[in-house]
Each structure stands twice: as structure tokens, then as C-alpha cells.
Write a protein that holds these residues in place. Sequence first.
Motif, PDB file in Angstrom:
ATOM      1  N   VAL A 113       0.844  -1.192   0.000  1.00 36.66           N
ATOM      2  CA  VAL A 113       0.000   0.000   0.000  1.00 36.66           C
ATOM      3  C   VAL A 113       0.880   1.243   0.000  1.00 36.66           C
ATOM      4  O   VAL A 113       1.867   1.309   0.740  1.00 36.66           O
ATOM      5  CB  VAL A 113      -0.922   0.021   1.234  1.00 36.66           C
ATOM      6  CG1 VAL A 113      -1.856   1.225   1.185  1.00 36.66           C
ATOM      7  CG2 VAL A 113      -1.719  -1.283   1.343  1.00 36.66           C
ATOM      8  N   GLU A 114       0.534   2.188  -0.828  1.00 34.36           N
ATOM      9  CA  GLU A 114       1.241   3.468  -0.831  1.00 34.36           C
ATOM     10  C   GLU A 114       0.241   4.605  -0.966  1.00 34.36           C
ATOM     11  O   GLU A 114      -0.798   4.463  -1.622  1.00 34.36           O
ATOM     12  CB  GLU A 114       2.269   3.537  -1.974  1.00 34.36           C
ATOM     13  CG  GLU A 114       1.662   3.440  -3.359  1.00 34.36           C
ATOM     14  CD  GLU A 114       2.666   3.696  -4.469  1.00 34.36           C
ATOM     15  OE1 GLU A 114       3.727   4.297  -4.197  1.00 34.36           O
ATOM     16  OE2 GLU A 114       2.370   3.312  -5.616  1.00 34.36           O
ATOM     17  N   GLU A 115       0.538   5.710  -0.308  1.00 34.36           N
ATOM     18  CA  GLU A 115      -0.293   6.907  -0.393  1.00 34.36           C
ATOM     19  C   GLU A 115       0.322   7.838  -1.445  1.00 34.36           C
ATOM     20  O   GLU A 115       1.507   8.174  -1.369  1.00 34.36           O
ATOM     21  CB  GLU A 115      -0.364   7.611   0.957  1.00 34.36           C
ATOM     22  CG  GLU A 115      -0.960   6.756   2.075  1.00 34.36           C
ATOM     23  CD  GLU A 115      -2.435   6.482   1.863  1.00 34.36           C
ATOM     24  OE1 GLU A 115      -3.163   7.405   1.452  1.00 34.36           O
ATOM     25  OE2 GLU A 115      -2.862   5.331   2.112  1.00 34.36           O
ATOM     26  N   ILE A 116      -0.499   8.226  -2.398  1.00 32.47           N
ATOM     27  CA  ILE A 116      -0.028   9.082  -3.490  1.00 32.47           C
ATOM     28  C   ILE A 116      -0.803  10.390  -3.456  1.00 32.47           C
ATOM     29  O   ILE A 116      -2.045  10.393  -3.421  1.00 32.47           O
ATOM     30  CB  ILE A 116      -0.229   8.388  -4.852  1.00 32.47           C
ATOM     31  CG1 ILE A 116       0.582   7.088  -4.906  1.00 32.47           C
ATOM     32  CG2 ILE A 116       0.157   9.317  -5.998  1.00 32.47           C
ATOM     33  CD1 ILE A 116       0.344   6.275  -6.166  1.00 32.47           C
ATOM     34  N   ALA A 117      -0.090  11.502  -3.471  1.00 31.41           N
ATOM     35  CA  ALA A 117      -0.742  12.814  -3.447  1.00 31.41           C
ATOM     36  C   ALA A 117      -1.589  13.015  -4.700  1.00 31.41           C
ATOM     37  O   ALA A 117      -1.174  12.669  -5.814  1.00 31.41           O
ATOM     38  CB  ALA A 117       0.309  13.915  -3.334  1.00 31.41           C
ATOM     39  N   ILE A 118      -2.777  13.570  -4.520  1.00 30.91           N
ATOM     40  CA  ILE A 118      -3.663  13.890  -5.645  1.00 30.91           C
ATOM     41  C   ILE A 118      -3.468  15.364  -5.981  1.00 30.91           C
ATOM     42  O   ILE A 118      -3.676  16.232  -5.123  1.00 30.91           O
ATOM     43  CB  ILE A 118      -5.134  13.632  -5.281  1.00 30.91           C
ATOM     44  CG1 ILE A 118      -5.343  12.172  -4.889  1.00 30.91           C
ATOM     45  CG2 ILE A 118      -6.052  14.015  -6.437  1.00 30.91           C
ATOM     46  CD1 ILE A 118      -6.723  11.868  -4.349  1.00 30.91           C
ATOM     47  N   PRO A 119      -3.042  15.691  -7.188  1.00 28.45           N
ATOM     48  CA  PRO A 119      -2.888  17.108  -7.554  1.00 28.45           C
ATOM     49  C   PRO A 119      -4.157  17.900  -7.262  1.00 28.45           C
ATOM     50  O   PRO A 119      -5.266  17.467  -7.617  1.00 28.45           O
ATOM     51  CB  PRO A 119      -2.585  17.047  -9.060  1.00 28.45           C
ATOM     52  CG  PRO A 119      -1.939  15.697  -9.250  1.00 28.45           C
ATOM     53  CD  PRO A 119      -2.646  14.787  -8.299  1.00 28.45           C
TER      54      PRO A 119
END
Length: 301
Positions: free
Chosen positions: A252-258
Motif C-alpha cells: 500500500v502506498e499513499e499518493i498525493a492527488i494534484p
Amino acid sequence: MVHAIASHLMGAVAALALLGHTLFLGVFLYIFILLRLLLQFPAGQRWVNPCITEIAALWMGGILWWMRRMQKTRWDIQGLGQLNPRGWYLLTVNHQSWADIFVLFQAYHRKIPLLKFFIKKQMARIPVVGQAWWALDFPFMERHSKAYLKKHPEKVGQDLLATQRACEKFSQMPTSVVNFLEGTRFSPLKHEQQASPFQHLLRPKAGGIAFTIRALGSKFSALTNVTIVYPQGVPSFWDLLCGRMKHVIMRVEEIAIPDHFSRGDYQNDDALRQEVQEWVQTIWVRKDRLMDACLSDQRPN
């Protein structure tokens, strides 16, 4: 031979237990669905809807209880981080089998709001479960082929409108939205038909996630990108019932949403549409490499 017979016997017993468990809770579900239809005023809905959600949580909790006690699955889950049962979550997941759904619940059940999936419209006909999905406001999507859309152009964009309507409801209370970007389960045949550029994945579709971000972007702190790998082969639902899901890897990884994704018009802004598609493509490239690395680590030297 004896082991195979025992495995199939376990699957038959598990199927009967699942049926009984579903029918028992289905009685209570239909009672609250009737109340939901009768109590159309806001206060009534605010009382009934959490009850329906709790019935669904009890149903899944029973299945997970059985999985923990009857399955000898080796779980390798990394990256969950700190979870909030009162938060909003947007999960993107690769899709290989019905087992994926139970794997996700194994990791997230009661740690975040009940997972809600985009469901194919045909599955609404499944007894009890289909009605539960409807009562829980799962969005039902109707997929059409390109040939069909050429003959019926009025159907273009209907799936995205369904996404938009569902997200309007999701914005009213903490929700976990799960989006299988491939739109269907992976298979070698589909992979070949698509001429997919990925080794372990089908081509992702960005429209659904773009509309979800547009409707709920301010609610999400990040995109939760979940990668599921089955080192000993992808299990079918029957394999799951028979106790043959031996090893599951989840990363699992958290990815920033523009920020501007939630303010733009994906459908009519060509530049934004291209940017979102490239963003999704980048995530899928990284996911494909991660799956390959996980599988390579399990191969004997």
C-alpha cells in the motif's frame, strides 16, 4: 487424492455456511430495506442507512472470521499506515479475482468506512447480495462495447454519470471508494486482446477515478494505491472456499492527488484529461514493476 477430496469437502461446507450466513442476515436486511423505502424523510434515512451498513459489516465480519480460522493463508501486508474509521478513502486496486474483495476486507474491515465498489449492473440480480449493494448505494455501472456505443451514442458517458451520482451520496458521510481501474478481472486472454503494455496488468481507465476526485477531491487526503499479488497463483472464489489461498502479498502506498484535479472538467478539458491519464499511467507502470519484484522475490534462486 485424500487431500483433494478433503479440500472439495471443505469448499462445499464453506459454500453452505456462506449461504446460511447470507440468508440469515438477509432477513434483517430486507426488513431495513423496507423501512428505508417507507421512511423517505431525512431523519428516517439517517437512522436506517447505518443499520444497513452494520448488517453488511456483520456479513463480511462472519466471512473474515471463517477465513482466519479455516484458511492457512500467509499474509504479507505492508504500508497500511494509520487508518481512520471516520475518514474518506479512495483506493485503486489491481483486479485478478473475486478473492481480491475479501483480501481488501481482511486488511481494512472496520479500520476505515465500509468499502464500496463500482459494480457491474448485471450483478444487481444476485439474490440478497445484489439488494444489499443497492441499499448501500454501491454505484452500478453499465459497460458497453465500442461497437454498441457507435449504434447508441446516447449511451456514451452514462457510466461516468453514475459515478457522479454515487459520489454525491458518498460526500454526505465518511466513505471508502474502491476503484478497479482495469474495469474487469485480469486474464491472459484479455491481456492479449488489449495488447496491454504491462506484464501483469490490463490497461487502466482514468474516467471513473477522475469523476470521483472531481466530486470528492476535498475529502481525500491522498490516493491509496493497493497492489495485490498471489505468489502461488491467482485463486478463484472456489479456491478461497476450499482453503487453497496460501499466500497473499499486499503493498500500500499513499499518493498525493494534484489539487487542480478536483477543480477541472475531465470530460471537456483535453489538457486535463491528458494529464490525468498520464498520472494514472505512471501509477500503473510503478504497480506493474512492484508486482514483478514481489513475484521475483518468491521464485527459487
